[in-house]
Every structure is written in C-alpha cells, then in structure tokens.
Design an enzyme around this catalytic site. Structure first.
Site, PDB file in Angstrom:
ATOM      1  N   HIS A 137       0.817  -1.215   0.000  1.00  0.00           N
ATOM      2  CA  HIS A 137       0.000   0.000   0.000  1.00  0.00           C
ATOM      3  C   HIS A 137       0.855   1.271   0.000  1.00  0.00           C
ATOM      4  O   HIS A 137       0.371   2.351   0.313  1.00  0.00           O
ATOM      5  CB  HIS A 137      -0.957   0.006   1.204  1.00  0.00           C
ATOM      6  N   CYS A 145       7.828  15.105 -11.771  1.00  0.00           N
ATOM      7  CA  CYS A 145       8.887  14.108 -11.616  1.00  0.00           C
ATOM      8  C   CYS A 145      10.206  14.650 -12.171  1.00  0.00           C
ATOM      9  O   CYS A 145      10.260  15.047 -13.333  1.00  0.00           O
ATOM     10  CB  CYS A 145       8.500  12.825 -12.347  1.00  0.00           C
ATOM     11  N   GLY A 204       0.089  -9.940  12.593  1.00  0.00           N
ATOM     12  CA  GLY A 204      -0.640  -8.691  12.827  1.00  0.00           C
ATOM     13  C   GLY A 204      -1.625  -8.338  11.743  1.00  0.00           C
ATOM     14  O   GLY A 204      -1.924  -7.171  11.520  1.00  0.00           O
ATOM     15  N   SER A 230      -5.379  -9.905   9.717  1.00  0.00           N
ATOM     16  CA  SER A 230      -6.368 -10.957   9.529  1.00  0.00           C
ATOM     17  C   SER A 230      -6.312 -11.457   8.088  1.00  0.00           C
ATOM     18  O   SER A 230      -7.016 -12.370   7.711  1.00  0.00           O
ATOM     19  CB  SER A 230      -7.764 -10.425   9.852  1.00  0.00           C
TER      20      SER A 230
HETATM   21 ZN    ZN Z   1       8.689   9.955 -13.596  1.00  0.00          ZN
END
Ligand code: ZN
Length: 266
Positions: A133, A162, A202, A204
C-alpha cells in the site's frame, strides 16, 4: 491488562513454529496493521481510529487526485494532513519489526510483504520488502513509477513534477480506487511463487491482494503460521496459530530458531 500480558503462545508452540520455519525452503512474511498498532500508530477503523476521528477518506480518492492534483497536493501540505501524519512521524519500530529484520539477517526469512505504510520495517533494517500500500514517506511518479524521498522534491509549485520524466507525482501511499503499483505486485508474485511458508503477523489477511499471496502458498501445499492476539478470518487456514503480539511472539521465535541452529551446528 496490557496487550503483551495476553500472550498465550506456549514454548512448545514456539519451538514447533521454529522447526517449521527452519525446515522450509523459502519462508516469507505477510504483515499488517497489528504491527503498526504495537508501535503506537492508531488503526484506521474502530474506537480511537484515525478515520473514526477525521472521517473516512473518499472511496474514489485516486480519481479525485487525478481530477485535481493541485488541490490534492494543497490538502496534503495543509495542517490537517500533518495532524493525521503525526503518529506516523513519531513511531519507532517495535521488537516485532526488529525480529523480522533479524530473521532476514540470519538468512532464514526471504521476503516481507507488508500492508503497512509506516516505513517501520525499513527503519528496522528489513532489506527485501514490498510495501503493497506504499510508504507514507515516499513520493511516486505515476508515469515512470520511480520513488523519491520527500526532501528530493520541491513543493514550491503544486503539483510537483517528476525530476526524472516530468510526470505527475503523488504520495506513494496507495489511495482508494488506485491500482497497486505493478512493480510491487510483480515482486510479491515472484517471491510468493517460491514461498513454501508464510508467517502472517498482525493481520487478519482479509484485504486483497495481500491475502491472496498467503492463501496461494497454502493452496500449493505450503504452510501458514499466524501471529496474532486474536483469532481472525485466516485462522482456519493456518497450520499453527501463535497467540500474542508480534512484539512478544516474534522475538521468542527468533530466539528459538537461533538456538536450534546453534544446536544443529554443535
Ligand atoms: Zn517519472
């Protein structure tokens, strides 16, 4: 009663788990929110949860980000978002994080898949890790997928671009409605395809795709060892359940493994 006092895994259960892990060819771990909670990070849901206090983030968070990245970035650098991040910024790895890093150094544990965004596995020294995540400290380019540390990116003009490809930057944390980055999924698939044992700590393991990696190993005839204070949805699939917190159970497991190895060598 303190959480660690509820630990009930017996010494013989710990030794059995250690034997299984040492007998496995490619043990990996899957970790979740329980480990973060033990480092003082509130869970998202439930009493005292961040979402209970601040409201759940929109289910279409990613689509909203794409619709107005400038606004999303402005919200991110606002004080409210800093307040949400505060528990993350002071959290330290606990004994469970350190134990998994130690298992990796011992050459026993091959890979960790975590659902946590808190950076604590990295801070504990874990080297082979997939943060499914994302990681709250990182910024990711949606075009070239490269990750940057926050200090590498100037936020003078929002949304930032970027430095590598000029693409759109977003927090590495995966938003609702956002696909899990393909490079991370590929890494998880590669390692879980080789795995014959998963330590599920830790969590489920009900949140996909993370849960799928553990269950897939089980379906191929591999073993699952659960480390959790409570029974969970995955308990029925586990070959062994060690009741207790990760911070208590995992260090005991590492001690048992180190001891068995020493005994085997002497
Ligand atoms: Zn990039």
């Amino acid at each position: 009663m303190k959480e660690q006092d509820k630990t009930t895994a017996s010494d013989s259960e710990i030794r059995e788990a250690a034997r299984m892990i040492l007998a496995a060819h490619y043990p990996i771990a899957l970790t979740g929110a329980g480990m973060s909670v033990e480092s003082g990070i509130p869970p998202f849901r439930g009493p005292g949860g961040l979402w209970t206090k601040y409201g759940e983030p929109p289910m279409n968070g990613f689509q909203r980000f794409l619709a107005d990245p400038k606004k999303a970035w402005e919200d991110r650098v606002s004080s409210r978002s800093n307040e949400l991040m505060q528990p993350l910024s002071v959290a330290k790895p606990n004994a469970g994080h350190l134990a998994l890093a130690e298992l990796e150094r011992l050459g026993v544990l091959r890979f960790v898949i975590t659902q946590n965004i808190d950076d604590l596995h990295r801070q504990a020294g874990q080297k082979t890790l997939a943060e499914i995540h994302g990681n709250w400290k990182l910024i990711r380019c949606l075009d070239c997928t490269r990750r940057f540390k926050r200090e590498e990116i100037t936020l003078e003009v929002l949304p930032p671009k970027c430095p590598q490809c000029g693409g759109l930057l977003k927090s590495d944390t995966v938003s609702f409605g956002e696909p899990i980055p393909v490079d991370v999924l590929n890494q998880c698939a590669k390692h879980s395809a080789r795995a014959d044992l998963v330590i599920v700590a830790g969590t489920s393991a009900t949140v996909y795709p993370a849960a799928g990696f553990a269950l897939e190993v089980k379906q191929r005839g591999g073993a699952l060892i659960e480390v959790n204070l409570y029974e969970s949805e995955i308990t029925n699939y586990c070959d062994l359940s060690l009741r207790g917190t990760s911070a208590v159970v995992l260090p005991r497991l590492v001690s048992a493994i180190a001891e068995m190895r020493r005994a085997a060598m002497s």
